[in-house]
Design an enzyme around this catalytic site. Structure first.
Site, short mmCIF file in Angstrom:
data_model
loop_
_atom_site.label_atom_id
_atom_site.label_comp_id
_atom_site.label_asym_id
_atom_site.label_seq_id
_atom_site.Cartn_x
_atom_site.Cartn_y
_atom_site.Cartn_z
N LYS A 197 -4.00 3.63 -12.27
CA LYS A 197 -2.79 3.60 -13.09
C LYS A 197 -3.00 3.76 -14.58
O LYS A 197 -2.33 4.57 -15.22
CB LYS A 197 -2.00 2.33 -12.78
CG LYS A 197 -0.99 2.62 -11.67
CD LYS A 197 -0.40 1.43 -11.03
CE LYS A 197 -1.24 0.74 -10.00
NZ LYS A 197 -1.95 1.53 -9.01
N THR B 7 -14.12 37.86 -32.36
CA THR B 7 -14.94 37.48 -31.22
C THR B 7 -16.18 36.86 -31.85
O THR B 7 -16.60 37.28 -32.94
CB THR B 7 -15.35 38.69 -30.34
OG1 THR B 7 -16.13 39.58 -31.12
CG2 THR B 7 -14.13 39.43 -29.78
N HIS B 8 -16.70 35.85 -31.22
CA HIS B 8 -17.85 35.10 -31.78
C HIS B 8 -17.54 34.55 -33.17
O HIS B 8 -18.44 34.35 -33.98
CB HIS B 8 -19.11 35.97 -31.84
CG HIS B 8 -19.37 36.74 -30.59
ND1 HIS B 8 -20.13 36.25 -29.55
CD2 HIS B 8 -18.92 37.97 -30.19
CE1 HIS B 8 -20.17 37.15 -28.58
NE2 HIS B 8 -19.44 38.19 -28.92
N SER C 148 -7.03 11.83 -49.02
CA SER C 148 -8.29 11.10 -48.98
C SER C 148 -8.20 9.94 -49.95
O SER C 148 -7.57 10.05 -51.00
CB SER C 148 -9.42 12.04 -49.38
OG SER C 148 -10.51 11.30 -49.89
N ASN D 236 0.82 -1.22 0.00
CA ASN D 236 0.00 0.00 0.00
C ASN D 236 0.85 1.27 0.00
O ASN D 236 0.57 2.22 -0.74
CB ASN D 236 -0.94 0.00 1.20
CG ASN D 236 -1.90 -1.18 1.16
OD1 ASN D 236 -1.94 -1.91 0.17
ND2 ASN D 236 -2.68 -1.36 2.22
N GLN E 17 -6.14 0.61 -7.52
CA GLN E 17 -5.34 0.07 -8.62
C GLN E 17 -5.81 0.62 -9.97
O GLN E 17 -5.04 0.67 -10.93
CB GLN E 17 -5.46 -1.46 -8.61
CG GLN E 17 -4.67 -2.16 -9.68
CD GLN E 17 -4.53 -3.65 -9.36
OE1 GLN E 17 -3.94 -4.02 -8.37
NE2 GLN E 17 -5.08 -4.49 -10.21
N GLU F 200 -6.73 17.50 -35.83
CA GLU F 200 -8.02 16.95 -35.40
C GLU F 200 -7.85 15.91 -34.30
O GLU F 200 -8.62 15.87 -33.34
CB GLU F 200 -8.74 16.33 -36.60
CG GLU F 200 -9.15 17.35 -37.65
CD GLU F 200 -9.62 16.66 -38.93
OE1 GLU F 200 -10.83 16.50 -39.10
OE2 GLU F 200 -8.77 16.27 -39.75
N LYS G 82 -7.66 16.37 -51.64
CA LYS G 82 -7.70 16.66 -50.20
C LYS G 82 -6.34 16.64 -49.50
O LYS G 82 -5.47 15.83 -49.80
CB LYS G 82 -8.62 15.66 -49.50
CG LYS G 82 -10.09 15.79 -49.85
CD LYS G 82 -10.70 17.12 -49.41
CE LYS G 82 -10.91 17.17 -47.92
NZ LYS G 82 -11.92 16.22 -47.47
N1 ARG Z 1 -1.32 -3.37 -7.41
C1 ARG Z 1 -1.81 -2.70 -6.27
C2 ARG Z 1 -2.29 -1.28 -6.64
O1 ARG Z 1 -2.01 -0.88 -7.70
C3 ARG Z 1 -0.75 -2.62 -5.24
C4 ARG Z 1 -1.25 -2.55 -3.84
C5 ARG Z 1 -1.97 -3.78 -3.48
N2 ARG Z 1 -2.29 -3.80 -2.11
C6 ARG Z 1 -3.15 -4.68 -1.60
N3 ARG Z 1 -3.34 -4.62 -0.32
N4 ARG Z 1 -3.78 -5.55 -2.34
O2 ARG Z 1 -2.93 -0.61 -5.91
#
Ligand code: ARG
Length: 466
Positions: free
Chosen positions: A333, A163-164, A285, A118, A330, A298, A291
């Site tokens: 990420k 503007t606009h 295109s 953690n 988790q 974009e 084109k």
């Molecule tokens: N892979 C977990 C995360 O990204 C790591 C921590 C996991 N901790 C646990 N008590 N299961 O958060």
């Protein structure tokens, strides 16, 4: 990444369980397919942690040496693509720890003393964002520098300001470009603030209550080059504000780039024709041979959507979580990684577009002779001659209507006609009607007059470090 699932791998918490986890549990739990990208930060954090354990006498010098060497070898294996990641070992932390233990035995099993995944993951993500901020910042700085040079190169080009999306007043092209440069400079400041928020070590919070060892958290933080330690163990493992700060930076940058891209798209149309994007950044295109599509602009405009989405996803994921660590975390990420990748890609794309862009200054110049762009200058002219501004505004309004109805060219109205609208018009009105010199009549700080633009260029260059 190769994901050769090693069957029957013993989980670190194996002692507590009679049955092994089901396939669906493993599939939902696994994050290794994306968090493997944290390997460098994970190893760096582990070495700092182990060094602290040695310093406080929790590990022997020999154990530390074995850990440091083993982790170094694992890092090399990962970098050379020789490391076998396992999904049943869930995440980067357990993959590395298992490999270390396989390699050095009991010393490897001691690495996790006074630590939990953690606080480990909270640290890894902070280190990752610090590293990425350090690589994004120069990209952002080069884009701003590129815009400053573009503005300087075309400092005398005039174009309509809108503007606009209606022609409003003549401006220098440089003023328009610098407006974007200032916004991006603020993004740089936002990035620096987000990075600062990452610079505290949560390590030593353990699972959430602190650890039963006399650790030296400040030592670990200093080892990692962080500014300090987080003040509360429960907050340390729950807090993802630092990631939100980064995602907010990315969302606002996305917004700024999107607005800019929208203009590049507009300006490169046949209707505007203000710029020509290079062949390198446009696509053809499959059916319409003529084109040249501004796909890059974009796509960067479109990517702002995912940058907002990533911020909203993390905000939403966090909002109902009780303290402290919950596995939901988790899910932070992929959102963070996606924003990092998107920001880098977008900044590189912007630079490519700016570098090869042709500015059609003649087309821009013609466009300022539209929509009575110097009407404000005329009203101010009368005001300077003593006509109250509201009244002057009314007179010029009538004059515009006269041109519109009779088809007269506003910019070459003869004095005779003008005198029919106000006795205050004189010979000098010819210059005031001229949209090409209009920017120079702006006297306020930060205006589109040449001197003010030069001042902005100098200020931006100074902010960029000369
Ligand atoms: N892979 C977990 C995360 O990204 C790591 C921590 C996991 N901790 C646990 N008590 N299961 O958060």
């Amino acid at each position: 990444m190769s994901d050769k699932t090693k069957k029957n791998i013993k989980k670190p918490w194996g002692g507590r369980f009679a049955a092994s986890s089901s396939d669906i549990t493993e599939r939902i739990s696994a994050s290794i397919q994306y968090d493997a990208r944290l390997y460098r930060q994970d190893i760096r954090g582990s070495i700092a942690h182990a060094r602290m354990l040695k310093k406080t006498g929790i590990l022997t010098a020999a154990e530390f040496t074995a850990i440091e060497k083993g982790l170094g070898e694992i890092q090399k294996e990962i970098e050379e693509g020789r490391f076998e990641f396992s999904a049943s070992l869930e995440d980067i932390h357990m993959n590395i720890e298992a490999a270390l233990t396989e390699r050095i035995g009991d010393a490897g099993r001691k690495l996790h003393t006074a630590r939990s995944r953690n606080d480990q993951i909270a640290l890894d993500l902070r280190l990752y964002l610090l590293d990425e901020a350090a690589s994004i910042d120069p990209l952002l700085a080069s884009l701003v520098a590129g815009l400053v040079s573009l503005a300087e190169e075309h400092i005398d080009a005039v174009m309509p300001g809108y503007t606009h999306l209606q022609v409003a007043q003549p401006v220098r092209f440089a003023q328009h470009i610098l407006a974007h440069a200032w916004a991006l400079l603020r993004d740089r400041e936002r990035l620096a603030r987000a990075a600062k928020a990452c610079s505290a070590s949560p390590l030593g919070a353990g699972a959430m209550a602190g650890v039963n060892y006399p650790t030296d958290r400040a030592f670990t933080a200093a080892e990692l080059g962080l500014a300090g330690i987080t003040p509360n163990s429960m907050d340390s493992v729950s807090d993802r504000d630092f990631a939100l700060d980064f995602l907010y930076f990315a969302a606002v940058l996305g917004l700024h780039l999107s607005r800019f891209c929208e203009e590049l798209v507009l300006w490169s149309t046949a209707e505007f024709g203000f710029i020509r994007l290079s062949d390198e950044v446009t696509t053809g295109s499959s059916i319409m041979p003529q084109k040249r599509n501004p796909d890059l602009a974009e796509l960067i405009r479109g990517k702002s959507g995912r940058l907002y989405g990533n911020l909203i996803a993390l905000l939403t994921m966090l909002k109902g979580l009780p303290l402290t660590y919950n596995r939901d975390l988790q899910e932070d990420k992929e959102r963070v990684f996606d924003s990092v990748d998107t920001v880098k890609l977008s900044l590189e794309g912007m630079m490519a577009m700016i570098a090869g862009m042709k500015v059609n200054t003649d087309v821009m110049k013609q466009a300022v002779y539209r929509n009575y762009s110097t009407a404000t200058d005329l009203a101010d002219y009368l005001a300077r001659k003593g006509v109250p501004f509201r009244q002057a505004h009314e007179i010029i309004g009538r004059l515009v209507r006269h041109c519109e109805e009779g088809g007269a060219d506003f910019f070459s109205l003869p004095l005779q006609t003008l005198l029919g609208f106000s006795e205050h018009f004189g010979e000098d009105i010819v210059e005031i009607l001229n949209p090409e010199s209009s920017p120079e009549r702006k006297l306020s700080a930060g205006s589109t007059a040449r001197g003010e633009i030069e001042r902005q260029i100098a200020a931006l260059r100074e902010a960029l470090g000369g």
